[in-house]
Design a protein around this motif. Structure first.
Motif, mmCIF file in Angstrom:
data_model
loop_
_atom_site.group_PDB
_atom_site.id
_atom_site.type_symbol
_atom_site.label_atom_id
_atom_site.label_comp_id
_atom_site.label_asym_id
_atom_site.label_seq_id
_atom_site.Cartn_x
_atom_site.Cartn_y
_atom_site.Cartn_z
ATOM 1 N N THR A 144 0.709 -1.331 -0.008
ATOM 2 C CA THR A 144 -0.174 -0.144 -0.017
ATOM 3 C C THR A 144 0.766 1.311 -0.182
ATOM 4 O O THR A 144 0.315 2.328 -0.129
ATOM 5 N N ALA A 145 2.122 1.198 0.062
ATOM 6 C CA ALA A 145 3.008 2.121 0.426
ATOM 7 C C ALA A 145 4.083 2.448 -0.782
ATOM 8 O O ALA A 145 4.258 1.158 -1.276
ATOM 9 N N ASP A 152 6.095 7.268 -0.090
ATOM 10 C CA ASP A 152 5.590 7.834 1.065
ATOM 11 C C ASP A 152 5.893 6.887 2.329
ATOM 12 O O ASP A 152 5.820 7.464 3.254
ATOM 13 N N GLY A 153 6.347 5.648 2.275
ATOM 14 C CA GLY A 153 6.811 4.849 3.185
ATOM 15 C C GLY A 153 7.540 3.874 2.822
ATOM 16 O O GLY A 153 7.365 2.535 2.641
ATOM 17 N N ARG A 174 8.219 0.262 4.596
ATOM 18 C CA ARG A 174 6.901 -0.644 4.621
ATOM 19 C C ARG A 174 6.792 -1.274 3.100
ATOM 20 O O ARG A 174 6.570 -2.259 2.718
ATOM 21 N N CYS A 175 7.185 -0.519 2.120
ATOM 22 C CA CYS A 175 7.116 -0.563 0.729
ATOM 23 C C CYS A 175 8.314 -1.626 0.333
ATOM 24 O O CYS A 175 8.044 -2.900 -0.103
ATOM 25 N N GLY A 206 -2.585 1.890 -3.631
ATOM 26 C CA GLY A 206 -2.136 3.128 -3.302
ATOM 27 C C GLY A 206 -0.746 3.729 -3.927
ATOM 28 O O GLY A 206 -0.790 3.500 -5.324
ATOM 29 N N GLU A 207 0.120 4.350 -3.153
ATOM 30 C CA GLU A 207 1.318 4.926 -3.680
ATOM 31 C C GLU A 207 2.416 3.776 -4.293
ATOM 32 O O GLU A 207 3.151 3.916 -5.261
ATOM 33 N N SER A 208 2.032 2.470 -4.341
ATOM 34 C CA SER A 208 2.962 1.472 -4.778
ATOM 35 C C SER A 208 2.612 1.147 -6.028
ATOM 36 O O SER A 208 3.051 0.602 -6.981
ATOM 37 N N CYS A 217 -6.849 2.361 -7.940
ATOM 38 C CA CYS A 217 -5.617 3.124 -7.932
ATOM 39 C C CYS A 217 -4.902 3.299 -9.341
ATOM 40 O O CYS A 217 -4.311 4.622 -9.341
ATOM 41 N N TYR A 271 0.996 -4.544 3.724
ATOM 42 C CA TYR A 271 2.047 -3.555 4.042
ATOM 43 C C TYR A 271 1.908 -2.359 3.758
ATOM 44 O O TYR A 271 1.257 -1.810 2.589
#
Length: 120
Positions: free
Chosen positions: A10-11, A14-15, A18-19, A42-44, A83, A120
């Motif tokens: 999910t990252a 920005d994370g 976690r990514c 998300g951002e991934s 997404c 994640y």
């Protein structure tokens, strides 16, 4: 053989930890011979585009592009439909081997017998 894994990232930038953890676990599972499905949400979602994983940097971590290549070679990579739409990413934009699918497909995958879902 162990259980199948469905891993949702999910990252992105920005994370980064976690990514990276999501991609590392997915690649390690593929290398271990487990069936793996990695979902980019998300951002991934940006990592479904050519060259984007190569831009990601995290100290002391395997390059994200190498992890993604491992998963593409031995597992499945899916970009979330919504997404992708929010980022104006279409089927012709993604890396070969990446599919675009939505929640019904995700639910189908995680509902299988012997499947473990990780987020994640």
């Amino acid at each position: 053989m162990g259980r199948a894994l469905v891993i949702k990232a999910t990252a992105g930038a920005d994370g980064p930890e976690r990514c990276n953890q999501a991609f590392t676990v997915a690649a390690a599972a593929v290398a271990s011979g487990l069936p793996v499905s990695l979902w980019l949400t998300g951002e991934s979602a940006w990592f479904a585009l050519p060259g984007r994983a190569a831009e990601f940097r995290l100290a002391h971590a395997t390059p994200l592009e190498d992890l993604l290549a491992t998963v593409l070679a031995g597992g499945r990579v899916t970009l979330c439909t919504q997404c992708a739409a929010r980022r104006e990413i279409g089927p012709d934009d993604v890396i070969p081997g990446v599919r675009i699918a939505g929640a019904p497909t995700f639910v189908e995958e995680i509902s299988g017998e012997g499947v473990q879902a990780l987020v994640y």
